[in-house]
Design an enzyme around this catalytic site. Structure first.
Site, mmCIF file in Angstrom:
data_model
loop_
_atom_site.group_PDB
_atom_site.id
_atom_site.type_symbol
_atom_site.label_atom_id
_atom_site.label_comp_id
_atom_site.label_asym_id
_atom_site.label_seq_id
_atom_site.Cartn_x
_atom_site.Cartn_y
_atom_site.Cartn_z
ATOM 1 N NE ARG A 40 4.111 -4.353 11.059
ATOM 2 C CZ ARG A 40 3.551 -3.913 9.938
ATOM 3 N NH1 ARG A 40 4.163 -3.036 9.191
ATOM 4 N NH2 ARG A 40 2.367 -4.346 9.563
ATOM 5 C CD GLN A 67 -1.396 -3.384 9.176
ATOM 6 O OE1 GLN A 67 -0.418 -2.825 9.628
ATOM 7 N NE2 GLN A 67 -1.511 -3.661 7.892
ATOM 8 C CG ASP A 103 0.404 4.745 4.241
ATOM 9 O OD1 ASP A 103 -0.433 3.825 4.161
ATOM 10 O OD2 ASP A 103 1.632 4.542 4.220
ATOM 11 C CD GLU A 104 -0.116 2.603 8.528
ATOM 12 O OE1 GLU A 104 -1.075 1.897 8.919
ATOM 13 O OE2 GLU A 104 1.019 2.156 8.306
ATOM 14 C CE LYS A 111 -2.083 -1.195 3.816
ATOM 15 N NZ LYS A 111 -1.458 -2.506 4.007
ATOM 16 C CB THR A 112 3.581 2.357 2.261
ATOM 17 O OG1 THR A 112 2.733 2.160 3.398
ATOM 18 C CG2 THR A 112 4.394 3.606 2.464
HETATM 19 P P1 ATP Z 1 1.684 -2.218 5.973
HETATM 20 O O1 ATP Z 1 0.280 -2.696 5.956
HETATM 21 O O2 ATP Z 1 2.505 -2.948 6.971
HETATM 22 O O3 ATP Z 1 1.785 -0.735 6.042
HETATM 23 P P2 ATP Z 1 2.069 -1.983 3.125
HETATM 24 O O4 ATP Z 1 0.866 -2.577 2.497
HETATM 25 O O5 ATP Z 1 2.142 -0.530 3.188
HETATM 26 O O6 ATP Z 1 2.314 -2.652 4.549
HETATM 27 P P3 ATP Z 1 4.646 -1.817 1.877
HETATM 28 O O7 ATP Z 1 5.406 -1.413 3.069
HETATM 29 O O8 ATP Z 1 4.362 -0.793 0.840
HETATM 30 O O9 ATP Z 1 3.307 -2.561 2.320
HETATM 31 O O10 ATP Z 1 5.351 -3.029 1.151
HETATM 32 C C1 ATP Z 1 5.864 -4.155 1.859
HETATM 33 C C2 ATP Z 1 7.143 -4.626 1.195
HETATM 34 O O11 ATP Z 1 6.844 -5.198 -0.055
HETATM 35 C C3 ATP Z 1 8.111 -3.502 0.928
HETATM 36 O O12 ATP Z 1 9.416 -3.980 1.145
HETATM 37 C C4 ATP Z 1 7.876 -3.191 -0.548
HETATM 38 O O13 ATP Z 1 9.008 -2.625 -1.165
HETATM 39 C C5 ATP Z 1 7.567 -4.569 -1.112
HETATM 40 N N1 ATP Z 1 6.697 -4.502 -2.306
HETATM 41 C C6 ATP Z 1 5.472 -3.977 -2.383
HETATM 42 N N2 ATP Z 1 4.965 -4.090 -3.624
HETATM 43 C C7 ATP Z 1 5.899 -4.720 -4.374
HETATM 44 C C8 ATP Z 1 5.980 -5.125 -5.737
HETATM 45 N N3 ATP Z 1 4.981 -4.920 -6.609
HETATM 46 N N4 ATP Z 1 7.113 -5.748 -6.138
HETATM 47 C C9 ATP Z 1 8.114 -5.977 -5.269
HETATM 48 N N5 ATP Z 1 8.105 -5.618 -3.983
HETATM 49 C C10 ATP Z 1 7.020 -4.991 -3.521
HETATM 50 MG MG MG Z 2 2.257 0.794 4.839
#
Ligand code: ATP
Ligand code: MG
Length: 669
Positions: free
Chosen positions: A602, A245, A214-215, A35-36
């Protein structure tokens, strides 16, 4: 890098979300699904499509998360472009808004932001006056009650508890008199400012055209109102979040905001992400199995392409000391034998106080570490002194700062005179600063006290003038001021040992260094510097280190949101800690479960969960029970064991052999 190439780092649904920049977008997806990453890539893509960075606003919850987002964007576009984008926390956005309109709300432009400890200082003062001998009210309890009332939009008269209502009323009145606002006020006043002043609202709506949050699951109704006020008619707003979360219910966060989003911003493009890029499947299944026990959630299917990975170890420890020893030894071994960087390791816990023992052991082993959520650099006594001086120069009405520094160092103004000035200021409803100027008040003091006060006021006036001069080098000014008051000598006198004096002197030096850097980097002046410092002390994520230090992270699960670490330890997972004992009476067991879920998700590769059979409380060894959440964890994903069994195991021969092989190789080079 071209736009296309940047977006190549995204999978098709992520890409769709990043490419849809007009109209509302809602990304609801589980942990680690990118997402981030989607938000940051989206920003980079917009910059490459020639949308000016100054029109883009991205908001998140912690300073750490905002910094991380800024870094991710900066790594994709050139620095100048990234700098124009506003990526900040809700609180910092509110400060920016209030600096443009707080005068309309009856405050002076130079308002001071009171951090949790300033707030408690003020409350302590009020409680002493309001509470009779047989009543008892802790400032901390009062501040929590006031904060939750404020977040629910309740006024003092709405509260049942008469004492708290009275303290709340006085607190709010005095804050205003001090020209100070607390963290909750930042949001409340920003919303009020925009609501009551359509011209200011228009001005801010024109300033930003693209919004991202975000969040989003952690927004409360005030933050939602703020968003609604800021987003203009184009409704270019993209929010991302995960209902599993949501961990800020106690701050008034409201999952229903996710549902409301569609009501306020109709017809959003809804994007689902299901591939987790962070964790191994074993870790994911463990997390999924746990969160499944929550009621009323949106079911998600998460899968990972990162393989099965290792089982999570769930280890019973005899006591806290052994737990800390075990974890630190494990870290040392991992670092030595597997070459794992300390930065890749985190120790997660439920409460701040749990970090102390781990810190001690890390120090003993000379392992670098950083505490997030511990005592902040800015809460050290000497740093607070300097900050109080500076805050007072920017806002002479700030009584809390004035009372802190008027005898630091002593300057011939006695407790008695200070008490009289405080009383006078209460009677007259004026600031202590004004009281000290009052001829009638001064007449009640001895000649000696009057002279001391007049010297103090002359000093304050002089530095207030220079602090408020635009071109001033405020770092150099602060140095000169500390020199003039003989601060270093004073510190030497009050410290118990030369070591302590040395440490405090170094902290002041470090603080001044930071200020010098701020002077040379930014154009926001002393006011901007003080705002940034105050905002960094958000309760949840005070950082021990002023810089983003390196080393093992010691972090609460609340502050760990959005972050990831290859190897995680979740420690002290006992009944009453997680779930927290308060959760029973507050009915927040589901939220505690989400917190545990945040903790587990995490971890990227390796997860260890520990709990202790006993723990020392007020000197006595007390028995503890394992967390009742353990029963909800899938047995197939766990290796359940205890300290004794692990200690009896022979050293891992394979690892040892590997270690010696590498040693040999190194030596033969
Ligand atoms: P959270 O819910 O914990 O906030 P999130 O959904 O925001 O997590 P991110 O932190 O953006 O997730 O991504 C998690 C990991 O996966 C990061 O290391 C990110 O670089 C990697 N990632 C996300 N999308 C891809 C992708 N399409 N290809 C490769 N790596 C990815
Ligand atoms: Mg995130």
């Amino acid at each position: 890098m071209s736009v296309k190439k940047g977006l190549l780092g995204l999978n098709p649904p992520q890409r769709e979300a990043a490419e849809t920049i007009s109209g509302p977008v809602l990304i609801l997806a589980g942990a680690g699904t990118g997402k981030t990453r989607t938000v940051t890539t989206r920003i980079a893509g917009m910059l490459y499509s020639d949308i000016p960075g100054s029109q883009i606003l991205a908001v998140t919850f912690t300073n750490k998360a905002a910094a991380e987002m800024r870094d991710r964007v900066a790594s994709m576009v050139d620095q100048k472009m990234a700098e124009d984008v506003t990526i900040c926390t809700f609180h910092s956005l509110c400060v920016r808004i209030l600096r443009t309109c707080i005068e309309r709300l009856g405050y002076k432009k130079n308002f001071t932001i009171y951090t949790a400890s300033d707030q408690q200082g003020l409350l302590r003062k009020i409680i002493v006056r309001k509470v009779s001998k047989d009543e008892k009210l802790e400032p901390k309890v009062a501040s929590m009650a006031i904060s939750s009332a404020k977040n629910r939009g309740e006024r003092p008269e709405d509260l049942d508890d008469a004492l708290i209502a009275e303290v709340y009323r006085t607190y709010q009145r005095e804050l205003r008199q001090l020209n100070a606002v607390d963290f909750d006020d930042l949001l409340i006043l920003a919303v009020q400012g925009l609501k009551e002043n359509p011209d200011i609202k228009k001005q801010w709506q024109r300033r930003f055209r693209y919004f991202m949050v975000d969040e989003f699951q952690d927004t409360n109704h005030l933050q939602m109102s703020l968003l609604r006020l800021l987003v203009g008619p184009e409704k270019n707003v993209c929010v991302v979040g995960d209902d599993d979360q949501s961990i800020y219910g106690w701050r008034g966060a409201d999952i229903s905001n996710i549902l409301d989003f569609e009501r306020f911003f109709p017809g959003p493009k809804i994007v689902k992400l299901e591939e987790n890029y962070r964790s191994t499947n074993r870790i994911l299944r463990l997390a999924n199995g746990l969160i499944r026990h929550n009621r009323g959630r949106r079911e998600k299917t998460l899968w990972s392409g990162r393989g099965e990975g290792e089982l999570t170890r769930l280890i019973a420890m005899p006591d806290a000391e052994t737990e800390a020893d075990f974890v630190i030894n494990d870290i040392v071994e991992e670092h030595r034998l597997q070459n794992r960087s300390y930065d890749d390791i985190a120790i997660l816990f439920r409460m701040n106080t749990q970090s102390r023992l781990f810190e001690e052991k890390l120090r003993e082993h000379e392992i670098p570490y950083k505490v997030i959520g511990g005592q902040s650099f800015y809460e050290r006594r000497e740093v607070k002194d300097v900050l109080a001086y500076l805050n007072l120069l920017m806002n002479n009405d700030d009584d809390v700062s004035l009372l802190r520094i008027i005898t630091t160092p002593p300057r011939g103004i006695g407790e008695n005179a200070i008490g009289m000035a405080t009383q006078f200021s209460i009677d007259r409803q004026c600031s202590i600063f004004d009281a000290l100027h009052d001829i009638e008040f001064l007449a009640s003091l001895s000649m000696r006290a009057q002279n001391a006060i007049s010297r103090f006021l002359e000093f304050l006036d002089r530095y207030t003038d220079s602090a408020n001069t635009d071109s001033v080098n405020y770092a150099a000014m602060t140095e000169a001021m500390l020199e003039e008051i003989g601060y270093t000598d004073y510190v030497k006198r009050i410290c118990k040992s030369p070591d302590e004096a040395d440490m405090r002197r170094r902290n002041v030096h470090e603080f001044l260094e930071g200020m010098h850097q701020h002077v040379s980097n930014r154009k926001t002046g002393l006011r901007g510097f003080l705002d940034a410092v105050a905002l960094m002390q958000d309760k949840e994520e005070k950082e021990d280190d002023k810089e983003n230090g390196t080393g093992v992270s010691l972090i609460t699960m609340h502050a760990a949101k959005g972050l990831e670490f290859p190897k995680c330890f979740i420690v002290g997972v006992e009944e009453g800690v997680l779930p927290h004992s308060r959760s029973v009476e507050e009915g927040s067991r589901d939220e505690e479960r989400r917190l545990f879920y945040v903790g587990i998700t995490r971890a990227m590769e390796k997860l260890t969960i520990t709990w202790c059979h006993s723990r020392r409380r007020y000197g006595d060894l007390m028995p503890c029970m394992p967390s009742s959440f353990f029963k909800e964890l899938d047995e197939d994903e766990l290796e359940k064991t205890d300290y004794q069994t692990l200690a009896d195991e022979p050293a891992d021969e394979e690892l040892a052999a590997d270690y010696f092989a590498r040693m040999k190789e190194m030596l033969s080079k």
